[in-house]
Enzyme design. Structure first.
Site, PDB file in Angstrom:
ATOM      1  CG  HIS A   1     -59.366  -8.064  21.012  1.00 42.30           C
ATOM      2  ND1 HIS A   1     -60.399  -8.626  20.975  1.00 42.30           N
ATOM      3  CD2 HIS A   1     -59.270  -7.237  22.413  1.00 42.30           C
ATOM      4  CE1 HIS A   1     -60.901  -8.090  22.023  1.00 42.30           C
ATOM      5  NE2 HIS A   1     -60.337  -7.774  22.711  1.00 42.30           N
TER       6      HIS A   1
ATOM      7  CE  LYS B   1     -64.502  -9.110   7.386  1.00 39.92           C
ATOM      8  NZ  LYS B   1     -65.136 -10.848   7.983  1.00 39.92           N
ATOM      9  NE  ARG B   2     -58.778  -3.922  11.040  1.00 41.78           N
ATOM     10  CZ  ARG B   2     -57.831  -4.082  11.585  1.00 41.78           C
ATOM     11  NH1 ARG B   2     -56.520  -4.264  10.514  1.00 41.78           N
ATOM     12  NH2 ARG B   2     -57.747  -5.127  12.380  1.00 41.78           N
TER      13      ARG B   2
ATOM     14  CE  LYS C   1     -71.706  -6.204  15.099  1.00 41.88           C
ATOM     15  NZ  LYS C   1     -70.457  -5.406  14.341  1.00 41.88           N
TER      16      LYS C   1
END
Length: 831
Positions: A372, A563-564, A675
């Site tokens: 990832h 997001k992070r 999304k």
């Protein structure tokens, strides 16, 4: 005195009538649980109403759960086990109601009992068992596995404290514990009969068996119990309920009574406390030696408990391990569960008496690895010293795997000592390290990236040597998200409009959304699309006002990056653009101005100082912009605290411009981008991760592209001078001058010096300044498009219509077709 003969409780469950799915039946069960199980009276807090409703729904899930398990057992089908250290499930109530088809019935039931479903839902805490995209992806994948009716079981850890709760104090991130299990979790069922014993410490002992063969065993260990808690994972209205099994660490039954009797109470219970710490907190801060050791313990604990449990399930129906690899597959979700490779070898060798070659064939055929990340620091390496202390028997096995592997490499490339050094699972140096990603690649039959660019970069750079050796192992599986939660549940207004326009087939086959394309040219349909978006912007504005105390104008462009917080995701580039817009306003450059509301949200890892500085900068810039009367409503900025799954359900529906601006070549895939696209937001982004495929699907005209490509980033690094970039761009120079002058930290001198130095003195590694001009121009193109509502709406519709590829159903179907090869097994019908 005669001893009573033991019996086995075997009730006939087939004659139990199925539970009613109507509002009256649900209301009756809710009342019974509220009164008889929870012991509550009329006046009680909402969490008891919530718990009662969950138990009523869980009963209905358990019926289907049992039928699913029976079908899998009778089919004797191959199974896949999804091992992940993170499962960011969020709230389960809405998802369960949706997938069971009981939203209306539950709403009516609660109304008849004097309350509202929306109020009851607010009592549920987010199951924050993950840091971000990795854990949320795992949750989406489980949803799709159940919807596709394939036998996949998730394995994770039942953290007592989930992802920390983020609070903002004077602009700074402050971490608060997220004790999500404080009130219990009514969705789960404890399965103590399936507990497993996990070993730590001790030493390896070698001996000769009766045949004189050399064998090994792990002795003098400190053992911990892994107690499973099962969570149902329902498919979408198909009767299938799969399982997520979460392991809790507990002390073994052994207790040092002598210590207790001597009054050494603390020492007597120390073992219990040490055991329970393993699953106490999600991903401890591993900046310290103790943090690193606890994280390795978590990873091994997950791997050992899960593999023992899978073998237990196998042996319940089979004699010995013959055929195990034909019927079982373990998908490693990133590098974290890679201890599973050595642990499966240990179990087969030491516990089940197999020879090395036989054990290796089973292990290498049943393991599959998903990578990832391309960031070297995220490819975990553990000191050999720590392995030797904590997991000595696994280290023996890893060293043997490495020796045999290097022999294979040497035969392929004789005399290439540099290649042997590069490919070794053990990295030599001042302190030898175990390269866990290399172990995963060596032992797996399949290695995949999560977007086309990511998979390409894996084979060209990170795992190039391994690809040269085994090109057939490597493949791509572009990520996806479940449309049930991220469109149908999160955006009911848009879902209803789509149902009316093209039918409901898209909920199980998202490619059906392509039928929306002709409607992008229908003015009446575009008007209704805008109405839905406006309603969603009102919801989002309410969330921003409640949580960030900033009022967003719903007529403005909603520009969102959540997001992070990480330097490669470049929230800093977004902030510099806000400063640029602010500077334009202050200079009176407001001709054809498009009002804009910028929302940033995300958590920084507790030990990541620069990410925390970026959060502080975002809050300070927002404070100045929002408080300056010259801005006069043209620009608003907010940092949303405690970004989480439940917040994203509102954000993704209300966003209009989706910020996906990572440095090209650094984001593996991204799932937030999917999304937002699914909900009609238009992406402004680089050619990174899945952005490339999003642009291909939506069309270049419906995507705001900017920035260097991954290849261009690497070429630009040689001789790159960020100060020259600043000098050559007057608007960027003004932005940097405002930062350097302390305009956003007037009472906190020098606060952002490290941020400025990272961009200038330290070489701007993430190419923020290099991409600034292209980003500003792309933002101008976005503003121009937004000035034409008809054009923008058309682009929005076409983005939703093109999002079918990014369903996790498609991703899981590819995993199954090309890696797992599992059958579709519908549940047994209830009698």
């Amino acid at each position: 005195m005669s001893r009573r003969k033991s019996t086995i409780f075997r009730p006939d469950l087939d004659d139990i009538p199925a539970l009613g799915m109507d509002a009256a039946s649900i209301a009756g069960d809710v009342k019974r649980y509220f009164s008889h199980t929870l012991g509550r009276h009329r006046d009680s807090s909402g969490r008891y109403a919530y718990a009662s409703l969950v138990m009523a729904l869980r009963d209905r899930l358990v019926e289907r759960w049992r039928n699913t398990r029976m079908a899998y057992d009778e089919a004797n089908s191959k199974k896949a086990f999804y091992l992940s250290l993170e499962f960011l499930m969020g709230r389960a109530l809405g998802n369960s109601l949706l997938n069971l088809g009981l939203e209306e019935q539950a709403t009516d039931a609660l109304q008849n009992l004097g309350t509202a479903l929306e109020e009851v839902s607010e009592s549920e805490r987010d199951a924050g068992l993950g840091n971000g995209g990795l854990g949320r992806l795992a949750a989406c994948f489980l949803d799709s596995c159940a919807t596709l009716q394939i036998p996949v079981m998730g394995y994770g850890l039942r953290y007592e404290y989930g992802m920390f709760r983020q609070e903002i104090d004077n602009g700074f991130q402050v971490e608060a514990p997220d004790h999500w299990l404080r009130d219990g979790n009514p969705w789960e069922i404890e399965r103590p009969e399936y507990s497993q014993r996990v070993k730590f410490g001790g030493r390896s002992e070698f001996y000769r068996d009766q045949e004189g063969d050399l064998k090994a065993r792990w002795v003098d260990t400190l053992d911990v119990l892994a107690v499973p808690y099962d969570v149902p994972v329902p498919g979408y209205r198909n009767g299938t309920v799969n399982t997520l099994r979460l392991w809790k660490a507990a002390a073994t039954d052994e207790f040092d009574l002598d210590e207790f009797n001597r009054g050494d109470y603390a020492d007597a219970v120390a073992m219990k406390n040490a055991a329970e710490h393993i699953t106490m907190v999600l991903y401890p801060n591993d900046a310290s030696e103790n943090g690193k050791e606890l994280r390795l313990k978590q990873q091994y604990f997950l791997a050992s408990a899960s593999l023992q449990d899978a073998i237990r399930q196998w042996l319940r129906r089979h004699e010995g391990c013959d055929g195990f690899a034909d019927k079982n597959c373990f998908q490693l979700n990133d590098t974290h569960p890679t201890c599973a490779v050595a642990e499966l070898m240990r179990l087969l060798l030491d516990e089940h008496g197999l020879e090395w070659d036989e054990a290796w064939e089973i292990t290498s055929r049943s393991m599959a690895y998903t990578n990832h990340t391309l960031l070297p620091e995220a490819l975990e390496k553990w000191p050999v010293r720590m392995f030797r202390t904590l997991l000595p028997r696994l280290l023996d096995i890893i060293l043997e795997i490495n020796a045999r592997f290097l022999e294979q490499v040497s035969l392929r490339w004789p005399g290439d000592t540099d290649r042997l050094r590069r490919m070794s699972i053990i990295e030599e140096g001042d302190e030898a390290q175990v390269r866990m990603a290399y172990l995963a690649v060596v032992a797996s039959s399949s290695v995949n990236g999560v977007a086309e660019l990511h998979s390409q970069l894996l084979t060209q750079h990170l795992f190039r040597d391994f690809h040269d050796l085994w090109p057939e192992k490597f493949n791509n599986k572009t990520n996806g998200v479940t449309p049930r939660r991220w469109l149908q549940w999160s955006n009911p207004g848009l879902a209803a409009l789509i149902d009316e326009a093209i039918g409901e087939g898209w909920k199980k086959d998202l490619a059906e959304l392509r039928k929306l394309e002709p409607l992008a040219d229908d003015a009446a349909f575009r008007a209704r699309w805008r109405e839905v978006k406006q309603d969603n912007k009102l919801r989002l504005a309410a969330l921003v006002e409640a949580d960030a105390h900033v009022c967003f104008d719903t007529d403005a462009l909603f520009d969102v990056q959540v997001k992070r917080i990480h330097e490669y995701k470049r929230q800093l580039l977004n902030i510099l653009h806000v400063i640029h817009l602010y500077d334009r306003i202050k200079r009176g450059d407001v001709r054809n101005w498009v009002p804009r509301c910028v929302l940033i949200g995300g958590k920084a890892a507790p030990g990541y100082a620069m990410a925390k500085q970026i959060i502080k900068l975002a809050n300070n810039v927002a404070h100045v912009v929002n408080g300056d009367p010259d801005v006069d409503g043209r620009l608003k900025m907010a940092f949303l605290p405690d970004y989480r799954v439940t917040a994203m359900e509102v954000i993704c529906a209300g966003a209009e411009l989706s910020e996906q601006i990572s440095t090209a070549g650094k984001e593996a895939s991204g799932t937030g981008n999917m999304k937002f696209m699914m909900n009609g937001a238009i992406t402004i982004g680089t050619l990174d991760g899945a952005n490339i495929e999003i642009r291909e699907e939506a069309g270049a005209d419906n995507f705001f592209l900017f920035g260097l490509s991954a290849e261009e980033v690497e070429k630009r690094r040689a001789g790159y001078d960020p100060r020259a970039v600043i000098a050559g761009d007057p608007e960027l120079a003004r932005v940097m001058d405002l930062l350097a002058a302390g305009h956003f930290n007037r009472f906190e001198p020098g606060l952002f010096d490290d941020v400025i130095r990272a961009l200038t003195d330290h070489g701007d590694y993430w190419m923020v300044l290099a991409d600034f001009r292209g980003y500003v121009e792309a933002q101008q193109r976005a503003a121009e498009a937004y000035r034409d509502p008809e054009r923008w709406t058309r682009m929005s519709i076409l983005n939703t219509a093109a999002s079918g590829k990014f369903s996790s159903d498609r991703t899981i179907a590819e995993y199954n077709r090309e890696i797992w090869k599992l059958p579709v097994v519908p549940p047994k019908p209830s009698k």
